[in-house]
Design a protein around this motif. Structure first.
Motif, mmCIF file in Angstrom:
data_model
loop_
_atom_site.group_PDB
_atom_site.id
_atom_site.type_symbol
_atom_site.label_atom_id
_atom_site.label_comp_id
_atom_site.label_asym_id
_atom_site.label_seq_id
_atom_site.Cartn_x
_atom_site.Cartn_y
_atom_site.Cartn_z
ATOM 1 N N PHE A 202 83.566 18.709 7.967
ATOM 2 C CA PHE A 202 83.098 17.498 8.640
ATOM 3 C C PHE A 202 82.837 16.370 7.641
ATOM 4 O O PHE A 202 82.997 15.199 7.973
ATOM 5 C CB PHE A 202 81.793 17.837 9.376
ATOM 6 C CG PHE A 202 81.196 16.724 10.191
ATOM 7 C CD1 PHE A 202 81.677 16.440 11.468
ATOM 8 C CD2 PHE A 202 80.144 15.961 9.695
ATOM 9 C CE1 PHE A 202 81.115 15.425 12.241
ATOM 10 C CE2 PHE A 202 79.576 14.946 10.462
ATOM 11 C CZ PHE A 202 80.065 14.680 11.736
ATOM 12 N N LEU A 236 90.071 12.308 14.597
ATOM 13 C CA LEU A 236 89.832 13.290 13.532
ATOM 14 C C LEU A 236 88.847 14.340 14.061
ATOM 15 O O LEU A 236 87.782 13.974 14.574
ATOM 16 C CB LEU A 236 89.171 12.487 12.419
ATOM 17 C CG LEU A 236 88.983 12.895 11.004
ATOM 18 C CD1 LEU A 236 90.328 13.214 10.378
ATOM 19 C CD2 LEU A 236 88.378 11.715 10.217
ATOM 20 N N LEU A 261 83.103 10.100 19.231
ATOM 21 C CA LEU A 261 81.668 9.877 18.966
ATOM 22 C C LEU A 261 81.431 8.849 17.875
ATOM 23 O O LEU A 261 80.475 8.082 17.937
ATOM 24 C CB LEU A 261 81.005 11.186 18.508
ATOM 25 C CG LEU A 261 80.983 12.379 19.455
ATOM 26 C CD1 LEU A 261 80.220 13.532 18.801
ATOM 27 C CD2 LEU A 261 80.327 11.988 20.764
ATOM 28 N N ALA A 262 82.294 8.880 16.844
ATOM 29 C CA ALA A 262 82.066 8.036 15.666
ATOM 30 C C ALA A 262 83.304 7.189 15.431
ATOM 31 O O ALA A 262 84.407 7.735 15.384
ATOM 32 C CB ALA A 262 81.828 8.920 14.439
#
Ligand code: R1P
Ligand code: URA
Length: 288
Positions: A202, A236, A261-262
């Motif tokens: 991550f 990703l 989410l990001a």
């Protein structure tokens, strides 16, 4: 002698596969996989009837009926190493006779849809978007352990990526395609689409630097800037490459739809995970 000996195919005392501990009659042929084990119940709460529930380690499985469709929802935990286990064991449940340990003559093709979360690689894709993977580029290594059958178009795209993106020198990326049939079911005007990068971590493997310096600082930008014949990198995450690669080689239909989410370019993170993941679950259950 049976095709698969006990050291290679481990069967549990109740007659299930080793890590998932599911028995063949407990699995539907339409399967939603999620990373987080707590997401399994959030999905199965929508079922009209639950016919089977079990959990072993991080692998929870609930099977039931949703509007007349038999569906299993299975958690994989995080990473392609877990996907290696989940896909091999799901395949064994339908294509190997666990009592005789022989491969079945008539093969079953499962529909496997990953319902996950991801980071976003493009400025134009807002956080909280739903992103459907057309392909997955593995910068993990699980796919390299298996013989792969890759069509010519995917080979050309893989070559262009090999030449166009900047990766640490010991990484050999591999590209596989999602099922077009499943993607046609899951697509709609609101859905973003693109190539998904699958990383083996991550932080560093997704270009996140906390305290440890990274050996390659241009990787993320080179993914975002890449374009070839209309293909670009959208997102990703940590599972799709092995899912598509092993799944398609075994004759199953596989794809992934993830909540962004990001946004890694804009440096933004969602505040709406709880409501958006519910929206995504409802969307997927209605489309499959
Ligand atoms: C990392 O936080 C995890 O979230 C994403 C990644 O692929 C990784 O598994 O997916 P899930 O939310 O499905 O676990
Ligand atoms: N999951 C990932 O793997 N990466 C992100 O940035 C967000 C979710």
């Amino acid at each position: 002698m049976p095709d698969f000996l006990p050291s290679e195919l481990v069967v549990t005392p109740k007659g299930g596969v080793y890590h998932l501990d599911i028995c063949p009659d407990e699995l539907a042929h339409k399967i939603i996989i999620v990373g987080d084990q707590d997401r399994v119940e959030v999905v199965s709460n929508y079922f009209d009837e639950i016919t089977h529930k079990n959990q072993h380690r991080e692998f929870a499985c609930h099977t039931g009926l949703y509007q007349g469709k038999e569906i299993s929802v299975v958690s994989t935990g995080i990473g392609t190493d877990n996907i290696d286990i989940v896909i091999n064991e799901l395949d064994a449940l339908v294509n190997i006779d666990l009592e005789t340990r022989n491969e079945k003559k008539e093969k079953v093709s499962l529909e496997i849809i990953r319902l996950g979360t991801c980071g976003i690689l493009q400025n134009e894709i807002p956080i909280d978007s739903f992103i459907l993977s057309t392909h997955a580029l593995g910068i993990d290594n699980v796919g390299h352990f298996y013989e792969r059958n890759v069509d010519i178009e995917t080979q050309k795209l893989e070559k262009a990526i090999d030449e166009g993106v900047k990766l640490p020198k010991y990484i050999k990326p591999y590209l596989t395609k999602a099922s077009e049939e499943l993607n046609n079911k899951l697509d709609s005007a609101e859905i973003k689409k693109g190539i998904t990068v699958t990383s083996s971590g991550f932080y560093g493997p997704q270009g996140r630097r906390l305290r440890l310096p990274l050996v390659e600082n241009e990787m993320l930008d080179s993914f975002s800037d890449f374009e070839y014949n209309g293909h670009y990198f959208s997102n990703l995450e940590m599972e799709c490459s092995a899912l598509f690669s092993l799944g398609s080689s075994l004759g199953h239909k596989t794809t992934a739809i993830c909540l962004g989410l990001a946004n890694r370019r804009k440096k933004e993170f969602t505040k709406n995970y709880e409501s958006k993941i519910i929206e995504l679950i409802e969307y997927v259950l209605d489309k499959i």
